[in-house]
Scaffold this active site. Structure first.
Site, mmCIF file in Angstrom:
data_model
loop_
_atom_site.group_PDB
_atom_site.id
_atom_site.type_symbol
_atom_site.label_atom_id
_atom_site.label_comp_id
_atom_site.label_asym_id
_atom_site.label_seq_id
_atom_site.Cartn_x
_atom_site.Cartn_y
_atom_site.Cartn_z
ATOM 1 N N CYS A 2 -3.022 -8.953 -14.241
ATOM 2 C CA CYS A 2 -2.406 -9.721 -15.145
ATOM 3 C C CYS A 2 -2.566 -8.671 -16.534
ATOM 4 O O CYS A 2 -3.558 -7.784 -16.539
ATOM 5 C CB CYS A 2 -3.165 -11.000 -15.658
ATOM 6 S SG CYS A 2 -3.119 -12.092 -14.275
ATOM 7 N N ARG A 27 1.969 -4.911 -15.244
ATOM 8 C CA ARG A 27 0.668 -5.476 -14.415
ATOM 9 C C ARG A 27 0.702 -6.820 -13.990
ATOM 10 O O ARG A 27 0.211 -7.389 -13.257
ATOM 11 C CB ARG A 27 -0.437 -5.352 -15.593
ATOM 12 C CG ARG A 27 -0.725 -4.063 -16.260
ATOM 13 C CD ARG A 27 -1.663 -3.947 -17.146
ATOM 14 N NE ARG A 27 -3.046 -4.554 -16.609
ATOM 15 C CZ ARG A 27 -3.997 -4.201 -16.462
ATOM 16 N NH1 ARG A 27 -4.039 -2.671 -16.381
ATOM 17 N NH2 ARG A 27 -5.201 -4.689 -15.896
ATOM 18 N N TRP A 74 -0.208 -12.348 -13.240
ATOM 19 C CA TRP A 74 0.415 -12.192 -11.829
ATOM 20 C C TRP A 74 -0.661 -13.277 -11.102
ATOM 21 O O TRP A 74 -1.786 -12.941 -11.081
ATOM 22 C CB TRP A 74 -0.252 -10.761 -11.263
ATOM 23 C CG TRP A 74 0.104 -10.407 -9.839
ATOM 24 C CD1 TRP A 74 1.541 -10.096 -9.256
ATOM 25 C CD2 TRP A 74 -0.501 -10.581 -8.796
ATOM 26 N NE1 TRP A 74 1.414 -9.950 -7.989
ATOM 27 C CE2 TRP A 74 0.133 -9.933 -7.555
ATOM 28 C CE3 TRP A 74 -1.895 -10.714 -8.523
ATOM 29 C CZ2 TRP A 74 -0.252 -10.026 -6.319
ATOM 30 C CZ3 TRP A 74 -2.578 -10.604 -7.050
ATOM 31 C CH2 TRP A 74 -1.536 -10.373 -6.252
ATOM 32 N N ASN A 100 -8.037 -11.924 -16.846
ATOM 33 C CA ASN A 100 -7.584 -11.113 -15.549
ATOM 34 C C ASN A 100 -8.733 -10.982 -14.690
ATOM 35 O O ASN A 100 -9.846 -10.764 -15.152
ATOM 36 C CB ASN A 100 -7.322 -9.459 -16.304
ATOM 37 C CG ASN A 100 -6.987 -8.704 -15.090
ATOM 38 O OD1 ASN A 100 -6.308 -8.864 -14.198
ATOM 39 N ND2 ASN A 100 -7.354 -7.390 -15.354
ATOM 40 N N GLY A 101 -8.526 -11.362 -13.213
ATOM 41 C CA GLY A 101 -9.549 -11.278 -12.366
ATOM 42 C C GLY A 101 -9.471 -12.738 -11.664
ATOM 43 O O GLY A 101 -8.596 -13.262 -11.608
ATOM 44 N N GLU A 463 4.800 6.555 3.966
ATOM 45 C CA GLU A 463 5.112 6.279 2.254
ATOM 46 C C GLU A 463 6.680 6.039 2.059
ATOM 47 O O GLU A 463 7.049 4.946 1.368
ATOM 48 C CB GLU A 463 4.862 7.560 1.690
ATOM 49 C CG GLU A 463 5.038 7.456 0.396
ATOM 50 C CD GLU A 463 4.611 6.510 -0.644
ATOM 51 O OE1 GLU A 463 3.530 5.923 -0.091
ATOM 52 O OE2 GLU A 463 5.009 6.195 -1.751
ATOM 53 N N LYS A 467 8.106 2.525 0.518
ATOM 54 C CA LYS A 467 8.878 2.434 -0.738
ATOM 55 C C LYS A 467 10.022 1.684 -0.418
ATOM 56 O O LYS A 467 10.590 0.855 -1.301
ATOM 57 C CB LYS A 467 9.431 3.975 -1.172
ATOM 58 C CG LYS A 467 8.567 4.851 -1.725
ATOM 59 C CD LYS A 467 8.034 4.479 -3.315
ATOM 60 C CE LYS A 467 6.996 3.720 -3.238
ATOM 61 N NZ LYS A 467 5.684 4.256 -3.410
ATOM 62 N N GLU A 470 9.124 -2.213 -0.726
ATOM 63 C CA GLU A 470 8.528 -2.729 -1.973
ATOM 64 C C GLU A 470 9.959 -2.868 -2.848
ATOM 65 O O GLU A 470 9.939 -3.666 -3.580
ATOM 66 C CB GLU A 470 7.502 -2.220 -2.613
ATOM 67 C CG GLU A 470 7.346 -0.836 -3.018
ATOM 68 C CD GLU A 470 6.161 -0.314 -3.590
ATOM 69 O OE1 GLU A 470 5.385 -0.997 -4.191
ATOM 70 O OE2 GLU A 470 5.896 0.835 -3.298
ATOM 71 N N HIS A 486 5.745 5.552 23.476
ATOM 72 C CA HIS A 486 4.913 4.716 23.901
ATOM 73 C C HIS A 486 5.052 3.012 23.326
ATOM 74 O O HIS A 486 4.083 2.464 23.361
ATOM 75 C CB HIS A 486 3.497 5.087 23.216
ATOM 76 C CG HIS A 486 3.257 6.538 23.719
ATOM 77 N ND1 HIS A 486 2.919 6.801 25.145
ATOM 78 C CD2 HIS A 486 3.116 7.571 23.220
ATOM 79 C CE1 HIS A 486 2.618 8.030 25.162
ATOM 80 N NE2 HIS A 486 2.788 8.660 23.973
ATOM 81 N N LYS A 582 1.580 -3.382 -10.815
ATOM 82 C CA LYS A 582 0.995 -2.286 -10.699
ATOM 83 C C LYS A 582 -0.361 -2.019 -10.246
ATOM 84 O O LYS A 582 -0.494 -1.108 -9.371
ATOM 85 C CB LYS A 582 1.358 -1.671 -12.157
ATOM 86 C CG LYS A 582 1.128 -0.115 -12.326
ATOM 87 C CD LYS A 582 2.095 0.575 -11.287
ATOM 88 C CE LYS A 582 2.012 2.091 -11.294
ATOM 89 N NZ LYS A 582 2.823 2.764 -10.469
HETATM 90 O O1 M6R Z 1 -3.517 2.834 -8.481
HETATM 91 P P1 M6R Z 1 -3.682 2.824 -7.079
HETATM 92 O O2 M6R Z 1 -3.032 4.243 -6.793
HETATM 93 O O3 M6R Z 1 -4.882 2.860 -6.798
HETATM 94 O O4 M6R Z 1 -2.847 1.828 -6.368
HETATM 95 C C1 M6R Z 1 -2.749 1.648 -5.195
HETATM 96 C C2 M6R Z 1 -1.788 0.845 -4.389
HETATM 97 O O5 M6R Z 1 -1.796 -0.616 -4.828
HETATM 98 C C3 M6R Z 1 -0.439 1.435 -4.978
HETATM 99 O O6 M6R Z 1 -0.152 2.649 -4.434
HETATM 100 C C4 M6R Z 1 0.834 0.608 -4.014
HETATM 101 O O7 M6R Z 1 0.814 0.515 -2.853
HETATM 102 C C5 M6R Z 1 2.084 0.961 -5.111
HETATM 103 N N1 M6R Z 1 2.729 -0.075 -5.346
HETATM 104 C C6 M6R Z 1 2.877 1.713 -3.950
HETATM 105 O O8 M6R Z 1 4.168 2.090 -4.233
#
Ligand code: M6R
Length: 587
Positions: A2, A27, A74, A100-101, A463, A467, A470, A486, A582
């Site tokens: 948040c 965030r 969030w 936040n938390g 990766e 991408k 998400e 396998h 984020k």
């Molecule tokens: O800020 P960080 O690199 O620690 O974040 C880790 C993950 O939450 C972050 O990489 C997440 O997987 C991204 N949304 C990927 O695009």
């Protein structure tokens, strides 16, 4: 997760709060709310949706007053509803709180408070903070904060505004930062919340309480003892937070990589020296991170093993409980995190530190908690990354992995110059956009995508799949190409879509064999390679590189672009993927 902002000064607060919330919206973007103090007392407006939408509906920026707090949420505890939006008020409406938390003992506190007559209006864990403050307010604001923090278990950064115009905040394992302006104070979960007004920041320590009343700003620890915290000048340029000519931050950040990879590769000699010295003297090396940053860890491990002959274990931060169990005082943990605030990463680092390990951080936010607790840290230097999907921070992390390996091997990788991959990235970005945009439009109705890569290309397959998931909400899976036979080969049939990472390096022949096996089952193959092959249904060209180890940092670019354009083709918002945020500051 948040975002939190508070302002007390000489300007009209509401437009400032709305502007700040918009800047921090990455965030969390489930709901928005603001509480203001003015001649009429306390006024709260809140609702579900994104900042501009809620502002339009509720005219938040039109609220009068020079003191206020705001929040974007969030959702963790309680659905995405107007009543669960922050701020949350105490019964007598004289206190409002943004948080936040996660308050872990909220059920027990809520039961106790309800039995004492408090009426709750949300399903959130956060609301207990407002009621606890109310219970203790008769002792004064400072004592009410101390008493409240003593009762809370879990993690929090919270800010409360009181009827008398005082703004106060407390933090435990979640960031809270004071912005010091000429005519007032800000208090926020992120420097981006106030950077457009002041670059002077005070980073509160864990277990700090800050109180901004009509006369001054004071900081105490949870025992009530006054503490002094230094003012830091924050370095980021405001221009870096603007998306400029681009339609989305994600597109801007993909394009930014033309420059940011070079910034990441160029490190201060002394800082790099210290980092590498600690690494060289390690008895055992672990590399940890979450999501995208974990994928960087996987590539880093390859580089250390292949070139520097250093054996490292990679551990997903969320699995660190077992993965880091054998850490001892000879261990070095390389912790990778864009934000430097990811709860899983911070927890794994703290536990390792207690076991005597040294911490080497790799962060983008140099003022973050991870940077602060590291024995040495390197910065990816790529400026603020606003798009929820990591793009330029990932290539920054890879560039750093190359730079560290280069330093350890006295130049074996020639990464110091970075020119080779910088030029290749520039070329891919400027030439492949039309091809990829068209490909994305054609792929709009695909349900599953498999990404195959061997060796150093496997982290990129993972990766790329992340991408695609998400940004475009397509099921995508990264597969180690050698594992195909396998199991995953059973999934290959007519119309299955496979993206093969096959630059012309040591893995090439085996990867092309995989392409034949897949095609024999009727699947469609998109090849990402510097060499065209008839086996591909579609080819995304990347430049030839003399240093094969640099292919990963280049081949990920078309995957980022494909994910972005597929999101657009599916009418998804690439900057704010559903259900995500984020920085994941909760476990
Ligand atoms: O800020 P960080 O690199 O620690 O974040 C880790 C993950 O939450 C972050 O990489 C997440 O997987 C991204 N949304 C990927 O695009």
């Amino acid at each position: 997760m948040c975002s939190i902002i508070g302002y007390k000064g000489k300007q009209s607060a509401a437009p400032i709060l709305v502007d700040s919330l918009k800047k921090m919206e990455y965030r969390g973007y489930d709901s928005v709310g603001v509480a203001m103090i003015n001649e009429g007392g306390m006024l709260v407006r809140k609702g579900t949706g994104k900042v501009l939408e809620v502002n339009k509906n509720l005219n938040i920026s039109g609220m009068s007053g020079m003191i206020g707090i705001g929040h974007t949420r969030w959702a963790t505890h309680g659905g995405v509803t107007d009543s669960n939006a922050h701020p949350h008020s105490a019964c007598n409406k004289s206190i409002a709180v943004v948080h936040n938390g996660i308050i872990e003992n909220y059920k027990e506190l809520k039961k106790e408070l309800t039995e004492a007559g408090h009426v709750f209006t949300s399903e959130t864990d956060s609301e207990v903070i407002a009621h606890l403050l109310e219970v203790h307010l008769a002792k004064g604001i400072k004592d009410a904060l101390i008493a409240t923090c003593k009762r809370l278990q879990g993690t929090y950064g919270f800010v409360a505004v009181f009827q008398d115009g005082t703004i106060a905040g407390a933090r435990y394992e979640e960031p809270l930062i004071i912005g010091v302006a000429n005519d007032g104070y800000f208090i926020s979960s992120d420097v981006l919340g106030f950077l457009q007004y002041t670059d002077k920041a005070i980073f509160l320590d864990n277990c700090d309480i800050a109180i901004i009343d009509s006369k001054k700003m004071e900081i105490f620890n949870f025992d009530g003892t006054p503490v002094a915290r230094p003012i830091t000048q924050v370095a980021w340029e405001l221009g870096e937070i603007d998306k400029g000519k681009y339609a989305h931050y994600t597109l801007k950040e993909i394009n930014d990589q033309r420059l940011t990879v070079a910034h990441a590769a160029q490190q201060d000699e002394a800082v790099m020296g210290k980092f590498c010295e600690i690494l060289k003297n390690a008895g055992s090396v672990y590399i940890t991170g979450s999501g995208t940053s974990y994928h960087s860890a996987l590539l880093f491990k390859h580089m250390l093993a292949r070139f520097a002959k250093i054996r490292a274990e990679t551990v997903m931060s969320s699995e660190a409980h077992d993965g880091l169990a054998s850490v001892d005082d000879g261990s070095v943990i390389i912790a990778i995190s864009q934000s430097g605030e990811t709860a899983d990463v911070l927890e794994s680092v703290k536990v390792s530190k207690k076991q005597g390990a040294k911490i080497l951080g790799i962060v983008n936010v140099t003022t973050s908690s991870l940077a602060r607790i590291s024995d040495a840290f390197l910065s990816t230097n790529c400026g603020p990354e606003i798009g929820v999907a990591a793009t330029k921070s990932f290539t920054g992390q890879l560039a750093l992995a190359y730079a560290v390996t280069d330093r350890l091997t006295e130049g074996k990788l020639r990464a110091g110059e970075a020119a080779e991959f910088v030029a290749a990235i520039e070329k891919v970005i400027s030439t492949s956009q039309p091809v990829i945009e068209k490909m994305a439009a054609d792929m709009k109705d695909v349900n599953d995508i498999y990404l195959l890569g061997r060796s150093i290309h496997y982290p990129i397959a993972l990766e790329g799949a992340l991408k695609l998931k998400e940004l475009s909400y397509v099921h995508a899976e990264g597969v180690a190409a050698g594992e195909l036979k396998h199991g995953p080969l059973a999934l290959m049939e007519k119309n299955t879509l496979v993206i093969l990472l096959a630059p012309h390096d040591a893995t090439y022949n085996d990867s092309i064999s995989n392409a034949h096996e897949i095609k024999a089952r009727g699947a469609t193959v998109i090849g990402i390679s510097n060499i065209k092959d008839d086996i591909y249904d579609h080819w995304i060209e990347i430049p030839h590189l003399d240093q094969e180890a640099f292919y990963p940092i280049v081949e990920v670019i078309p995957l980022q672009m494909l994910s972005y354009y597929l999101a657009l083709a599916k009418n998804a918002d690439p900057d704010y993927p559903r259900n995500l945020a984020k920085s994941v500051t909760v476990k």
